[in-house]
Design a protein around this motif. Structure first.
Motif, PDB file in Angstrom:
ATOM      1  N   GLN A  38      26.358 -46.891   1.371  1.00  0.00           N
ATOM      2  CA  GLN A  38      27.808 -47.059   1.337  1.00  0.00           C
ATOM      3  C   GLN A  38      28.181 -48.531   1.246  1.00  0.00           C
ATOM      4  O   GLN A  38      29.233 -48.885   0.707  1.00  0.00           O
ATOM      5  N   HIS A  39      27.318 -49.394   1.778  1.00  0.00           N
ATOM      6  CA  HIS A  39      27.517 -50.847   1.692  1.00  0.00           C
ATOM      7  C   HIS A  39      27.749 -51.269   0.243  1.00  0.00           C
ATOM      8  O   HIS A  39      28.666 -52.047  -0.057  1.00  0.00           O
ATOM      9  N   GLY A 190      10.924 -49.206   6.772  1.00  0.00           N
ATOM     10  CA  GLY A 190      11.281 -47.855   6.339  1.00  0.00           C
ATOM     11  C   GLY A 190      11.955 -47.787   4.989  1.00  0.00           C
ATOM     12  O   GLY A 190      12.513 -46.751   4.612  1.00  0.00           O
ATOM     13  N   ASP A 191      11.926 -48.894   4.230  1.00  0.00           N
ATOM     14  CA  ASP A 191      12.498 -48.942   2.869  1.00  0.00           C
ATOM     15  C   ASP A 191      13.983 -48.599   2.827  1.00  0.00           C
ATOM     16  O   ASP A 191      14.499 -48.180   1.786  1.00  0.00           O
ATOM     17  N   GLY A 192      14.678 -48.775   3.964  1.00  0.00           N
ATOM     18  CA  GLY A 192      16.101 -48.467   3.988  1.00  0.00           C
ATOM     19  C   GLY A 192      16.393 -46.983   3.966  1.00  0.00           C
ATOM     20  O   GLY A 192      17.553 -46.569   3.839  1.00  0.00           O
ATOM     21  N   ASP A 193      15.354 -46.154   4.110  1.00  0.00           N
ATOM     22  CA  ASP A 193      15.503 -44.702   4.068  1.00  0.00           C
ATOM     23  C   ASP A 193      15.725 -44.178   5.484  1.00  0.00           C
ATOM     24  O   ASP A 193      14.938 -44.447   6.395  1.00  0.00           O
ATOM     25  N   ALA A 194      16.792 -43.402   5.679  1.00  0.00           N
ATOM     26  CA  ALA A 194      17.148 -42.940   7.025  1.00  0.00           C
ATOM     27  C   ALA A 194      16.077 -42.038   7.634  1.00  0.00           C
ATOM     28  O   ALA A 194      15.795 -42.129   8.833  1.00  0.00           O
ATOM     29  N   SER A 195      15.489 -41.173   6.824  1.00  0.00           N
ATOM     30  CA  SER A 195      14.472 -40.251   7.343  1.00  0.00           C
ATOM     31  C   SER A 195      13.202 -40.985   7.760  1.00  0.00           C
ATOM     32  O   SER A 195      12.652 -40.738   8.842  1.00  0.00           O
ATOM     33  N   GLU A 217      21.642 -50.390   6.725  1.00  0.00           N
ATOM     34  CA  GLU A 217      22.354 -49.129   6.934  1.00  0.00           C
ATOM     35  C   GLU A 217      21.413 -47.965   7.205  1.00  0.00           C
ATOM     36  O   GLU A 217      21.534 -47.257   8.210  1.00  0.00           O
ATOM     37  N   GLY A 218      20.452 -47.745   6.296  1.00  0.00           N
ATOM     38  CA  GLY A 218      19.552 -46.602   6.429  1.00  0.00           C
ATOM     39  C   GLY A 218      18.688 -46.664   7.673  1.00  0.00           C
ATOM     40  O   GLY A 218      18.496 -45.655   8.364  1.00  0.00           O
ATOM     41  N   SER A 219      18.155 -47.845   7.970  1.00  0.00           N
ATOM     42  CA  SER A 219      17.304 -47.973   9.157  1.00  0.00           C
ATOM     43  C   SER A 219      18.119 -47.775  10.436  1.00  0.00           C
ATOM     44  O   SER A 219      17.620 -47.230  11.431  1.00  0.00           O
ATOM     45  N   SER A 245      28.754 -48.089   7.838  1.00  0.00           N
ATOM     46  CA  SER A 245      28.944 -46.899   7.006  1.00  0.00           C
ATOM     47  C   SER A 245      29.639 -45.828   7.843  1.00  0.00           C
ATOM     48  O   SER A 245      29.698 -45.907   9.074  1.00  0.00           O
ATOM     49  N   ASP A 246      30.150 -44.791   7.189  1.00  0.00           N
ATOM     50  CA  ASP A 246      30.798 -43.699   7.922  1.00  0.00           C
ATOM     51  C   ASP A 246      29.827 -43.063   8.912  1.00  0.00           C
ATOM     52  O   ASP A 246      30.211 -42.718  10.036  1.00  0.00           O
ATOM     53  N   THR A 247      28.567 -42.900   8.480  1.00  0.00           N
ATOM     54  CA  THR A 247      27.571 -42.272   9.353  1.00  0.00           C
ATOM     55  C   THR A 247      27.312 -43.127  10.582  1.00  0.00           C
ATOM     56  O   THR A 247      27.277 -42.624  11.718  1.00  0.00           O
ATOM     57  N   ASN A 248      27.142 -44.427  10.379  1.00  0.00           N
ATOM     58  CA  ASN A 248      26.882 -45.307  11.520  1.00  0.00           C
ATOM     59  C   ASN A 248      28.094 -45.416  12.441  1.00  0.00           C
ATOM     60  O   ASN A 248      27.956 -45.499  13.670  1.00  0.00           O
ATOM     61  N   MET A 249      29.277 -45.407  11.868  1.00  0.00           N
ATOM     62  CA  MET A 249      30.489 -45.441  12.703  1.00  0.00           C
ATOM     63  C   MET A 249      30.563 -44.184  13.575  1.00  0.00           C
ATOM     64  O   MET A 249      30.929 -44.245  14.749  1.00  0.00           O
ATOM     65  N   ALA A 250      30.199 -43.038  12.991  1.00  0.00           N
ATOM     66  CA  ALA A 250      30.204 -41.791  13.754  1.00  0.00           C
ATOM     67  C   ALA A 250      29.174 -41.834  14.879  1.00  0.00           C
ATOM     68  O   ALA A 250      29.415 -41.327  15.981  1.00  0.00           O
TER      69      ALA A 250
END
Length: 306
Positions: A38-39, A190-195, A217-219, A245-250
């Protein structure tokens, strides 16, 4: 009198048409590290808004994932597509250098947003990443102290060894713990990947880490999701990181993340496009300048301000 009015109207129309003919519609390509964060979408929105105000064309020509070769291909493709200028967020400081030499050698102008490469350009529009990372570290340290935790391991999750902005951010974070009894573990990537980042964070928590930190963001999403599961299982851990991001804000709102470093990618794109037009018009002072686009520590106490 009537003839004079007709003459003046014709002259006015001719002048306007000549101005339009002389005005060049520049094409500016925005090349970021990927299109999924989202960044970067916020950066793209800023670029679009500036382009609409000025009357130029912008193209979002970025790789789908963080990959040096894919980004270099985007640079080459932008040249082939006739870009007048490139706004680049370099995935690596060294990888795009050859492609940038080729691009600028063909007359394409270059400015950086977020992360520069080891290749000269007169402007960088970015966060003061070291200061931002340190602020997050200081906020985490204060929270640990308030909870009576004065030592322990802290896990650190990066993107990759070559992403300079995130690495600088991490350096600032580590600085906040100098002289304390906390042990900051070796960075895992983690290559910026959330999983992938969640798996790393899960392992850190299983090792007994008192906190986990993500540098992008992903990490940070991975850290927050791992902390959410741990807290639900009765395991005390504090997670924090970067990017609003919206996810991190949540995740901040539900208590899974203590805080995040809020950048202003919109301004990177917005100011970058405006500066590029000045550069293309020959009106820019080409002496190097870093433009700080701002940083905030976002937590539950102030989240409604953002």
């Amino acid at each position: 009198m009537k003839k004079l009015l007709v003459f003046l109207l014709a002259l006015s129309l001719t002048t306007a048409m000549m101005g339009a003919a002389l005005a060049k519609e520049y094409t500016i390509h925005l090349i970021t590290m990927d299109t999924m964060d989202q960044h970067w979408q916020s950066c793209w929105k800023g670029a679009q808004d500036a382009a609409e105000e000025i009357g130029v064309k912008v193209v979002f020509n970025s790789p789908d994932t963080k990959d040096d070769n894919k980004q270099n291909e985007c640079i080459n493709n932008s040249v082939g597509m006739g870009a007048d200028g490139i706004l680049l967020a370099a995935n690596s400081p060294t990888s795009p250098v050859a492609a940038l030499k080729e691009a600028t050698g063909q007359g394409v102008k270059l400015l950086y947003v977020d992360s520069p490469a080891d290749f000269d350009s007169p402007r960088l529009f970015a966060t003061d990443n070291r200061a931002g990372g340190k602020k997050i570290g200081e906020r985490l340290l204060a929270e640990l102290t308030e909870k009576g935790i004065t030592n322990g391991k802290i896990g650190v999750i990066g993107v990759n060894p070559s992403t300079e902005s995130c690495n600088t951010r991490e350096e600032g974070f580590r600085e906040a713990f100098e002289g304390t009894d906390f042990e900051l573990l070796e960075t895992q990537y983690g290559d910026g990947d959330a999983s992938k980042s969640k798996e790393i964070a899960d392992n850190y928590i299983a090792q007994g880490c008192v906190a986990v930190y993500g540098s992008n963001e992903g990490s940070t999403v991975g850290c927050g999701n791992a902390a959410k599961e741990a807290l639900a299982a009765g395991i005390e851990v504090i997670a924090c990181g970067s990017d609003a991001s919206d996810t991190n804000m949540a995740l901040v709102r539900d208590g899974s993340l203590l805080c995040i470093m809020g950048q202003n990618p919109y301004q990177m794109g917005y100011q970058g496009v405006k500066a590029m037009v000045e550069y293309l018009d020959g009106k820019m002072d080409e002496a190097y300048a870093y433009v700080d686009t701002g940083v905030n520590v976002i937590e539950l106490a102030n989240i409604d301000e953002f």
